[in-house]
Design a protein around this motif. Structure first.
Motif, PDB file in Angstrom:
ATOM      1  N   UNK A  68      58.175  25.161 -16.648  1.00  0.00           N
ATOM      2  CA  UNK A  68      57.296  24.664 -17.708  1.00  0.00           C
ATOM      3  C   UNK A  68      56.707  25.806 -18.531  1.00  0.00           C
ATOM      4  N   UNK A  69      56.703  27.020 -17.945  1.00  0.00           N
ATOM      5  CA  UNK A  69      56.162  28.200 -18.628  1.00  0.00           C
ATOM      6  C   UNK A  69      57.116  29.367 -18.410  1.00  0.00           C
ATOM      7  N   UNK A  70      56.850  30.445 -19.086  1.00  0.00           N
ATOM      8  CA  UNK A  70      57.682  31.636 -18.906  1.00  0.00           C
ATOM      9  C   UNK A  70      57.433  32.233 -17.524  1.00  0.00           C
ATOM     10  N   UNK A  71      58.428  32.921 -16.959  1.00  0.00           N
ATOM     11  CA  UNK A  71      58.255  33.546 -15.639  1.00  0.00           C
ATOM     12  C   UNK A  71      57.105  34.555 -15.588  1.00  0.00           C
ATOM     13  N   UNK A  72      56.729  35.105 -16.742  1.00  0.00           N
ATOM     14  CA  UNK A  72      55.636  36.077 -16.772  1.00  0.00           C
ATOM     15  C   UNK A  72      54.262  35.419 -16.712  1.00  0.00           C
ATOM     16  N   UNK A  73      54.209  34.089 -16.812  1.00  0.00           N
ATOM     17  CA  UNK A  73      52.910  33.416 -16.764  1.00  0.00           C
ATOM     18  C   UNK A  73      52.758  32.504 -15.545  1.00  0.00           C
ATOM     19  N   UNK A  74      53.716  32.530 -14.636  1.00  0.00           N
ATOM     20  CA  UNK A  74      53.613  31.741 -13.409  1.00  0.00           C
ATOM     21  C   UNK A  74      53.367  32.702 -12.247  1.00  0.00           C
ATOM     22  N   UNK A  75      52.196  32.591 -11.638  1.00  0.00           N
ATOM     23  CA  UNK A  75      51.855  33.494 -10.531  1.00  0.00           C
ATOM     24  C   UNK A  75      52.338  32.935  -9.201  1.00  0.00           C
ATOM     25  N   UNK A  76      52.527  33.834  -8.261  1.00  0.00           N
ATOM     26  CA  UNK A  76      52.887  33.433  -6.908  1.00  0.00           C
ATOM     27  C   UNK A  76      51.741  32.635  -6.299  1.00  0.00           C
ATOM     28  N   UNK A  77      50.502  32.984  -6.639  1.00  0.00           N
ATOM     29  CA  UNK A  77      49.341  32.230  -6.140  1.00  0.00           C
ATOM     30  C   UNK A  77      49.423  30.770  -6.568  1.00  0.00           C
ATOM     31  N   UNK A  78      49.831  30.513  -7.796  1.00  0.00           N
ATOM     32  CA  UNK A  78      49.934  29.144  -8.294  1.00  0.00           C
ATOM     33  C   UNK A  78      50.960  28.343  -7.501  1.00  0.00           C
ATOM     34  N   UNK A  79      52.081  28.977  -7.186  1.00  0.00           N
ATOM     35  CA  UNK A  79      53.121  28.297  -6.403  1.00  0.00           C
ATOM     36  C   UNK A  79      52.593  28.002  -4.998  1.00  0.00           C
ATOM     37  N   UNK A  80      51.961  28.983  -4.385  1.00  0.00           N
ATOM     38  CA  UNK A  80      51.408  28.786  -3.046  1.00  0.00           C
ATOM     39  C   UNK A  80      50.384  27.655  -3.047  1.00  0.00           C
ATOM     40  N   UNK A  81      49.477  27.660  -4.025  1.00  0.00           N
ATOM     41  CA  UNK A  81      48.435  26.637  -4.089  1.00  0.00           C
ATOM     42  C   UNK A  81      49.004  25.246  -4.356  1.00  0.00           C
ATOM     43  N   UNK A  82      50.141  25.171  -5.007  1.00  0.00           N
ATOM     44  CA  UNK A  82      50.802  23.892  -5.254  1.00  0.00           C
ATOM     45  C   UNK A  82      51.178  23.216  -3.933  1.00  0.00           C
ATOM     46  N   UNK A  83      51.524  24.018  -2.935  1.00  0.00           N
ATOM     47  CA  UNK A  83      51.951  23.491  -1.637  1.00  0.00           C
ATOM     48  C   UNK A  83      50.866  23.554  -0.569  1.00  0.00           C
ATOM     49  N   UNK A  84      50.046  24.593  -0.603  1.00  0.00           N
ATOM     50  CA  UNK A  84      49.101  24.852   0.485  1.00  0.00           C
ATOM     51  C   UNK A  84      47.657  24.498   0.149  1.00  0.00           C
ATOM     52  N   UNK A  85      47.361  24.293  -1.138  1.00  0.00           N
ATOM     53  CA  UNK A  85      45.971  24.127  -1.539  1.00  0.00           C
ATOM     54  C   UNK A  85      45.359  25.489  -1.803  1.00  0.00           C
ATOM     55  N   UNK A  86      44.034  25.549  -1.970  1.00  0.00           N
ATOM     56  CA  UNK A  86      43.376  26.821  -2.281  1.00  0.00           C
ATOM     57  C   UNK A  86      43.662  27.900  -1.228  1.00  0.00           C
ATOM     58  N   UNK A  87      43.837  29.118  -1.698  1.00  0.00           N
ATOM     59  CA  UNK A  87      44.100  30.238  -0.801  1.00  0.00           C
ATOM     60  C   UNK A  87      42.800  30.610  -0.103  1.00  0.00           C
ATOM     61  N   UNK A  88      42.805  30.487   1.224  1.00  0.00           N
ATOM     62  CA  UNK A  88      41.621  30.809   2.020  1.00  0.00           C
ATOM     63  C   UNK A  88      42.076  31.340   3.368  1.00  0.00           C
ATOM     64  N   UNK A  89      41.775  32.601   3.616  1.00  0.00           N
ATOM     65  CA  UNK A  89      42.174  33.213   4.886  1.00  0.00           C
ATOM     66  C   UNK A  89      41.341  32.695   6.053  1.00  0.00           C
ATOM     67  N   UNK A  90      40.098  32.376   5.793  1.00  0.00           N
ATOM     68  CA  UNK A  90      39.215  31.782   6.805  1.00  0.00           C
ATOM     69  C   UNK A  90      38.421  30.672   6.133  1.00  0.00           C
ATOM     70  N   UNK A  91      37.811  29.824   6.941  1.00  0.00           N
ATOM     71  CA  UNK A  91      37.025  28.724   6.390  1.00  0.00           C
ATOM     72  C   UNK A  91      35.855  29.229   5.552  1.00  0.00           C
ATOM     73  N   UNK A  92      35.251  30.341   5.977  1.00  0.00           N
ATOM     74  CA  UNK A  92      34.073  30.829   5.251  1.00  0.00           C
ATOM     75  C   UNK A  92      34.444  31.538   3.944  1.00  0.00           C
ATOM     76  N   UNK A  93      35.742  31.658   3.669  1.00  0.00           N
ATOM     77  CA  UNK A  93      36.175  32.263   2.413  1.00  0.00           C
ATOM     78  C   UNK A  93      36.178  31.249   1.276  1.00  0.00           C
ATOM     79  N   UNK A  94      35.890  29.996   1.587  1.00  0.00           N
ATOM     80  CA  UNK A  94      35.856  28.956   0.569  1.00  0.00           C
ATOM     81  C   UNK A  94      34.414  28.521   0.319  1.00  0.00           C
ATOM     82  N   UNK A  95      34.228  27.780  -0.741  1.00  0.00           N
ATOM     83  CA  UNK A  95      32.889  27.255  -1.030  1.00  0.00           C
ATOM     84  C   UNK A  95      32.602  26.000  -0.204  1.00  0.00           C
TER      85      UNK A  95
END
Length: 148
Positions: A68-95
């Motif tokens: 949907x966008x150019x490869x230079x505007x799609x981050x690996x974080x966005x792909x991960x979050x699409x499948x895993x949800x917000x990136x959080x190494x521990x529970x206290x790393x989130x709000x």
């Protein structure tokens, strides 16, 4: 943090699409053959990527998938979050932390800094970085000075 196999496959699929003609429509079968990932798995990954607005699908005999966008505007974080949800190494790393030790924990702030650094690194890494032919062996520089 360990991403699941489906997320790993999604990054492989997206990288392969970006390495091919990213504006061209690619079939699930073609993507499966190039990535060596079984077709049912590729189909499942493609559906999730479409739901996350990272791919668009076109139906019909000339149908398939495209970024949907150019490869230079799609981050690996966005792909991960699409499948895993917000990136959080521990529970206290989130709000949304509901830890009973939150008010007295001295590790919460450091974990939040670490989580922010990892997320920023994944945000900086784009699909085009994954397919660059210039293999300079440089690593992404992480900056732990996050202002606090």
């Amino acid at each position: 943090m360990r991403i699941n196999k489906l997320t790993d496959y999604a990054i492989v699929v997206m990288t392969n699409i970006a390495a091919m003609e990213s504006k061209k429509i690619h079939t699930a079968k073609e993507i499966s053959e190039i990535s060596k990932i079984p077709l049912p798995t590729v189909t499942r990954v493609l559906k999730t990527l479409c739901s996350g607005d990272l791919l668009e699908s076109q139906r019909g005999s000339q149908g398939g998938y495209a970024l949907t966008k150019s490869p230079s505007s799609i981050s690996i974080a966005t792909i991960i979050e699409c499948f895993e949800g917000p990136i959080a190494l521990t529970e206290c790393a989130t709000s949304d932390c509901a830890c009973s030790y939150e008010t007295t924990c001295s590790a919460q702030k450091p974990w939040q800094k670490i989580n922010k650094t990892v997320k920023l690194a994944l945000d900086k890494m784009k699909l085009n970085n994954m397919i660059e032919t210039n293999k300079s062996n440089e690593l992404l520089q992480l900056n732990m000075n996050l202002g606090g």
